[in-house]
Design a protein around this motif. Structure first.
Motif, PDB file in Angstrom:
ATOM      1  N   PHE A  19       0.847  -1.192   0.000  1.00  0.00           N
ATOM      2  CA  PHE A  19       0.000   0.000   0.000  1.00  0.00           C
ATOM      3  C   PHE A  19       0.880   1.239   0.000  1.00  0.00           C
ATOM      4  N   ARG A  20       0.493   2.237  -0.786  1.00  0.00           N
ATOM      5  CA  ARG A  20       1.235   3.500  -0.842  1.00  0.00           C
ATOM      6  C   ARG A  20       0.294   4.641  -0.497  1.00  0.00           C
ATOM      7  N   LEU A  21       0.744   5.539   0.349  1.00  0.00           N
ATOM      8  CA  LEU A  21       0.053   6.802   0.589  1.00  0.00           C
ATOM      9  C   LEU A  21       0.852   7.888  -0.105  1.00  0.00           C
ATOM     10  N   GLU A  22       0.169   8.662  -0.949  1.00  0.00           N
ATOM     11  CA  GLU A  22       0.779   9.807  -1.621  1.00  0.00           C
ATOM     12  C   GLU A  22       0.129  11.068  -1.069  1.00  0.00           C
ATOM     13  N   THR A  23       0.957  12.036  -0.709  1.00  0.00           N
ATOM     14  CA  THR A  23       0.438  13.241  -0.066  1.00  0.00           C
ATOM     15  C   THR A  23       0.793  14.532  -0.798  1.00  0.00           C
ATOM     16  N   LEU A  24       1.654  14.453  -1.797  1.00  0.00           N
ATOM     17  CA  LEU A  24       2.156  15.662  -2.448  1.00  0.00           C
ATOM     18  C   LEU A  24       1.381  16.000  -3.718  1.00  0.00           C
ATOM     19  N   ASP A  25       1.424  17.288  -4.077  1.00  0.00           N
ATOM     20  CA  ASP A  25       0.791  17.766  -5.311  1.00  0.00           C
ATOM     21  C   ASP A  25       1.759  17.740  -6.479  1.00  0.00           C
ATOM     22  N   ASP A  26       3.037  17.485  -6.202  1.00  0.00           N
ATOM     23  CA  ASP A  26       4.036  17.568  -7.268  1.00  0.00           C
ATOM     24  C   ASP A  26       5.215  16.655  -6.961  1.00  0.00           C
ATOM     25  N   TYR A  27       5.389  15.655  -7.824  1.00  0.00           N
ATOM     26  CA  TYR A  27       6.538  14.757  -7.749  1.00  0.00           C
ATOM     27  C   TYR A  27       7.378  14.897  -9.026  1.00  0.00           C
ATOM     28  N   SER A  28       7.262  16.035  -9.689  1.00  0.00           N
ATOM     29  CA  SER A  28       7.834  16.193 -11.027  1.00  0.00           C
ATOM     30  C   SER A  28       9.351  16.091 -11.071  1.00  0.00           C
ATOM     31  N   LYS A  29      10.021  16.235  -9.955  1.00  0.00           N
ATOM     32  CA  LYS A  29      11.488  16.142  -9.943  1.00  0.00           C
ATOM     33  C   LYS A  29      11.957  14.748  -9.527  1.00  0.00           C
ATOM     34  N   SER A  30      11.021  13.794  -9.459  1.00  0.00           N
ATOM     35  CA  SER A  30      11.356  12.478  -8.906  1.00  0.00           C
ATOM     36  C   SER A  30      11.197  11.325  -9.879  1.00  0.00           C
ATOM     37  N   GLY A  31      11.130  11.583 -11.144  1.00  0.00           N
ATOM     38  CA  GLY A  31      10.986  10.499 -12.110  1.00  0.00           C
ATOM     39  C   GLY A  31       9.992  10.869 -13.188  1.00  0.00           C
ATOM     40  N   SER A  32      10.091  10.230 -14.331  1.00  0.00           N
ATOM     41  CA  SER A  32       9.218  10.507 -15.480  1.00  0.00           C
ATOM     42  C   SER A  32       9.268  11.977 -15.891  1.00  0.00           C
TER      43      SER A  32
END
Length: 174
Positions: A19-32
């Protein structure tokens, strides 16, 4: 002190669910990053986008394992969230990953201050840390004794979330 296992070890050894909890509005610097830039430019999804992850998920799901996540977010969606939900989630669903949305636009966030994490088989936890720009910093595998706190976070998230496809049909792109 954390565990001697890595997040990768936990992915390789879980037996029932992740299970993953995601809390951020922006992961743009972390892949893809390239795919995100293509999305922003109005281009098509790059060939093979997320193929390795979809293959990994599919392998786990074919063995009867469950991979699922809740993303805490509010509307209007950031450009990154529009990308993640419309390209990422819809692509990853092809491998059998399940997604839920905890929309805090019209309700308080029941998990305010909780960091992103993966929970494996209700026993192992990897907390994910990011900087303010959405750059991944580290994953810390916690001692198994701390799992109960994260089981409670997962259950709270699921209690307040709705399936992604239902949410997307109502709010997607808005």
């Amino acid at each position: 002190m954390g565990s001697s296992k890595s997040l990768s070890d936990l992915f390789d050894s879980f037996e029932r669910e992740a299970f993953r909890l995601e809390t951020l509005d922006d992961y743009s610097k972390s892949g893809s990053v390239e795919a995100y830039e293509a999305f922003l430019a109005g281009e098509g999804k790059p060939e093979g986008y997320n193929a390795d992850w979809v293959s990994e998920v599919s392998g786990h799901v074919s063995e009867g394992k469950r991979i699922y996540r809740v993303h805490i977010l509010s509307r209007p969606l950031t450009p990154y969230l529009r990308f993640e939900l419309s390209w990422g989630y819809r692509t990853n669903m092809l491998g059998g990953e399940e997604f839920f949305i905890l929309d805090t636009t019209e309700q308080p966030n029941p998990l305010e201050g909780v960091e992103d994490f993966w929970l494996f088989d209700d026993t192992a936890v990897g907390v994910l840390r990011y900087d303010n720009a959405g750059t991944f910093l580290e994953a810390e595998v916690l001692p198994d004794a701390q799992a109960a706190e994260f089981i409670a976070h997962r259950d709270t998230a699921l209690d307040h979330a709705q399936p992604f496809t239902e949410w997307w049909d109502k709010y997607g792109g808005k």
